[in-house]
Design an enzyme around this catalytic site. Structure first.
Site, PDB file in Angstrom:
ATOM      1  N   GLU A 168       0.815  -1.236   0.000  1.00 43.65           N
ATOM      2  CA  GLU A 168       0.000   0.000   0.000  1.00 43.65           C
ATOM      3  C   GLU A 168       0.841   1.275   0.000  1.00 43.65           C
ATOM      4  O   GLU A 168       0.631   2.168   0.828  1.00 43.65           O
ATOM      5  CB  GLU A 168      -0.963  -0.021   1.181  1.00 43.65           C
ATOM      6  CG  GLU A 168      -1.896  -1.214   1.135  1.00 43.65           C
ATOM      7  CD  GLU A 168      -2.874  -1.254   2.305  1.00 43.65           C
ATOM      8  OE1 GLU A 168      -2.865  -0.342   3.143  1.00 43.65           O
ATOM      9  OE2 GLU A 168      -3.644  -2.216   2.360  1.00 43.65           O
ATOM     10  N   ASN A 209       2.205  -5.173  -3.188  1.00 42.14           N
ATOM     11  CA  ASN A 209       0.824  -5.545  -2.860  1.00 42.14           C
ATOM     12  C   ASN A 209       0.007  -4.282  -2.565  1.00 42.14           C
ATOM     13  O   ASN A 209       0.455  -3.396  -1.820  1.00 42.14           O
ATOM     14  CB  ASN A 209       0.859  -6.443  -1.615  1.00 42.14           C
ATOM     15  CG  ASN A 209      -0.440  -7.153  -1.317  1.00 42.14           C
ATOM     16  OD1 ASN A 209      -0.981  -7.844  -2.180  1.00 42.14           O
ATOM     17  ND2 ASN A 209      -0.955  -6.991  -0.110  1.00 42.14           N
ATOM     18  N   HIS A 245     -10.293  -6.199  -2.242  1.00 44.64           N
ATOM     19  CA  HIS A 245     -11.335  -6.008  -1.229  1.00 44.64           C
ATOM     20  C   HIS A 245     -12.533  -5.377  -1.933  1.00 44.64           C
ATOM     21  O   HIS A 245     -12.595  -4.162  -2.106  1.00 44.64           O
ATOM     22  CB  HIS A 245     -10.817  -5.131  -0.094  1.00 44.64           C
ATOM     23  CG  HIS A 245      -9.732  -5.793   0.702  1.00 44.64           C
ATOM     24  ND1 HIS A 245      -9.979  -6.886   1.522  1.00 44.64           N
ATOM     25  CD2 HIS A 245      -8.403  -5.559   0.794  1.00 44.64           C
ATOM     26  CE1 HIS A 245      -8.843  -7.270   2.091  1.00 44.64           C
ATOM     27  NE2 HIS A 245      -7.872  -6.488   1.655  1.00 44.64           N
ATOM     28  N   GLU A 275      -5.987 -10.819  -1.196  1.00 47.09           N
ATOM     29  CA  GLU A 275      -6.796 -10.553   0.004  1.00 47.09           C
ATOM     30  C   GLU A 275      -8.281 -10.492  -0.350  1.00 47.09           C
ATOM     31  O   GLU A 275      -9.032  -9.665   0.176  1.00 47.09           O
ATOM     32  CB  GLU A 275      -6.358  -9.229   0.659  1.00 47.09           C
ATOM     33  CG  GLU A 275      -4.869  -9.161   0.954  1.00 47.09           C
ATOM     34  CD  GLU A 275      -4.441  -7.924   1.740  1.00 47.09           C
ATOM     35  OE1 GLU A 275      -5.306  -7.193   2.269  1.00 47.09           O
ATOM     36  OE2 GLU A 275      -3.218  -7.685   1.823  1.00 47.09           O
ATOM     37  N   ASP A 277     -12.017 -10.405  -0.627  1.00 45.16           N
ATOM     38  CA  ASP A 277     -13.287 -10.539   0.088  1.00 45.16           C
ATOM     39  C   ASP A 277     -14.304  -9.639  -0.604  1.00 45.16           C
ATOM     40  O   ASP A 277     -13.938  -8.740  -1.362  1.00 45.16           O
ATOM     41  CB  ASP A 277     -13.170 -10.255   1.607  1.00 45.16           C
ATOM     42  CG  ASP A 277     -12.557  -8.918   1.974  1.00 45.16           C
ATOM     43  OD1 ASP A 277     -12.521  -8.000   1.119  1.00 45.16           O
ATOM     44  OD2 ASP A 277     -12.119  -8.766   3.136  1.00 45.16           O
TER      45      ASP A 277
END
Ligand SMILES: *[C@@H]1O[C@H](CO)[C@@H](O)[C@H](O)[C@H]1NC(C)=O
Ligand SMILES: *[C@@H]1O[C@H](CO)[C@@H](O)[C@H](O)[C@H]1NC(C)=O
Length: 358
Positions: A168, A209, A245, A275, A277
């Site tokens: 990030e 990432n 996400h 990641e 979701d």
């Protein structure tokens, strides 16, 4: 990304036990040895991927119902420690390292024969106070960063398939995000971090990432520029991790996810969903749960048909362990399994994609 702290995870878990039964059907048994729609990793490997995996956090390690699924290689072939390898847990005071939290997850995954994505060496959150308040000068902070990365990568040498080296680092417009490393060292903190990781373990894959880099746009271009800059400096970089996400009903389209991965792969790196979701704006409904299943399936399918997309990791698989409700108020139900460990329609839709039946 910004996951639950270890303590918050416990209280959420307690909270979730009070929730009413979910409205969706209990379609799939999980954690047993039978081949079936829940054996997502077995299906992913048959589909040519390296793994289907999950993040696992420390508070859940005492829950046998949870660990029976988390460390079942047929279901999840890869594990990411959700929090325990982060800076604040691994170097609580300068030069004093502790890998207890990370090891708790890594040891179980290793014993189960699962791959590990290790997460994360440099990130602007969950840093120890001594680091953020130390007012270190440039040369000192470079040494601190190099020593941290060297110690952690050496500790986990031979155990990790990949490291998220920098996490990030970008603003939404693709410019560099302000943080203690950028402020003190400048943009060269990124090549410094990758070079230190490569020196400590030449075999582990090194990833950049980030989130909101799952479709083409300014931030994705920023991530590509990080890769290009490392390559121009002849510093090892192997992959781009797309956190993914997503929000049910406003996830990137299948086509834009494909195009986005092509753009990264054209640089000569691999990609992974790291990641995944799909959160729901509450209250949930059968329709929203179905939309969630479609969004999960689209991401998985985009990875399946993209040769250099090596695998998919969900950011935990059980709603009570999810970081979503505490981070995005009014949303939740983001993972594949309800509080009662009942598989949501997303599990079946992912299985169908992996079996090539959609
Ligand atoms: C859901 O399925 C699991 C696994 O087969 C079973 O143990 C559980 O009792 C079921 N729950 C309900 C509410 O039917
Ligand atoms: C910090 O030092 C590095 C290495 O000498 C250098 O590349 C970088 O430009 C310096 N940063 C600042 C803000 O002076």
């Amino acid at each position: 990304m910004r996951s639950l702290s270890l303590a918050v995870g416990v209280s959420l878990l307690q909270l979730a036990c009070a929730f009413p039964a979910p409205p969706w059907p209990n379609t799939t048994a999980v954690g047993d040895a039978k081949a079936g729609p829940a054996d997502l990793n077995d299906l992913a490997k048959k589909a040519g991927k390296m793994y289907f995996g999950t993040a696992v956090d420390n508070p859940q390690l005492d829950d046998k119902q949870y660990t029976d699924i988390a460390f079942n290689k047929a279901v999840f072939g890869q594990v990411t420690p959700a929090n325990g390898q982060k800076y604040m847990y691994t170097e609580r005071s300068r030069g004093t390292y502790s890998f207890v939290e990370g090891d708790a997850v890594v040891d179980k995954a290793t014993a189960a024969g699962q791959l590990l994505r290790c997460h994360a060496l440099l990130w602007y959150q969950q840093l120890p106070n001594w680091l953020t308040t130390g007012n270190f000068d440039n040369a000192t902070l470079i040494t601190i960063v190099q020593e941290h990365i060297t110690a952690e990568v050496q500790h986990y040498k031979g155990k990790c398939y990949a490291w998220d080296v920098v996490n990030e680092a970008l603003n939404e417009d693709g410019t560099m995000r302000k943080n203690v490393f950028l402020d003190t060292i400048g943009p060269s903190y990124i090549p410094i971090a990758f070079a230190a990781a490569a020196a400590a373990d030449p075999d582990v894959k090194l990833y950049y990432n980030d989130y909101n880099i799952e479709n083409p746009g300014a931030k994705s271009t920023g991530a590509a520029n990080i890769v290009k800059d490392l390559q121009a400096r002849k510093i090892k970089v192997d992959g781009v991790g797309m956190q993914a996400h997503f929000i049910a009903g406003s996830s990137p389209s299948y086509d834009s996810q494909l195009q986005n991965m092509k753009n990264f792969i054209a640089l000569g790196v691999e990609v992974a969903y790291t990641e995944l979701d799909v959160r729901i704006t509450l209250p949930n409904s059968a329709e929203k749960t179905q939309q969630q299943a479609t969004d999960y399936a689209n991401a998985v399918k985009a990875c399946v048909v993209t040769e250099k997309c090596v695998g998919i990791t969900v950011w935990d698989f059980w709603d009570p362990a999810s970081w979503v409700p505490s981070t995005f108020k009014g949303t939740g139900d983001a993972t594949l399994f309800s509080a009662g460990f009942e598989a949501k329609p997303a599990v079946a839709s992912i299985a169908q994609v992996l079996q090539g039946t959609t």
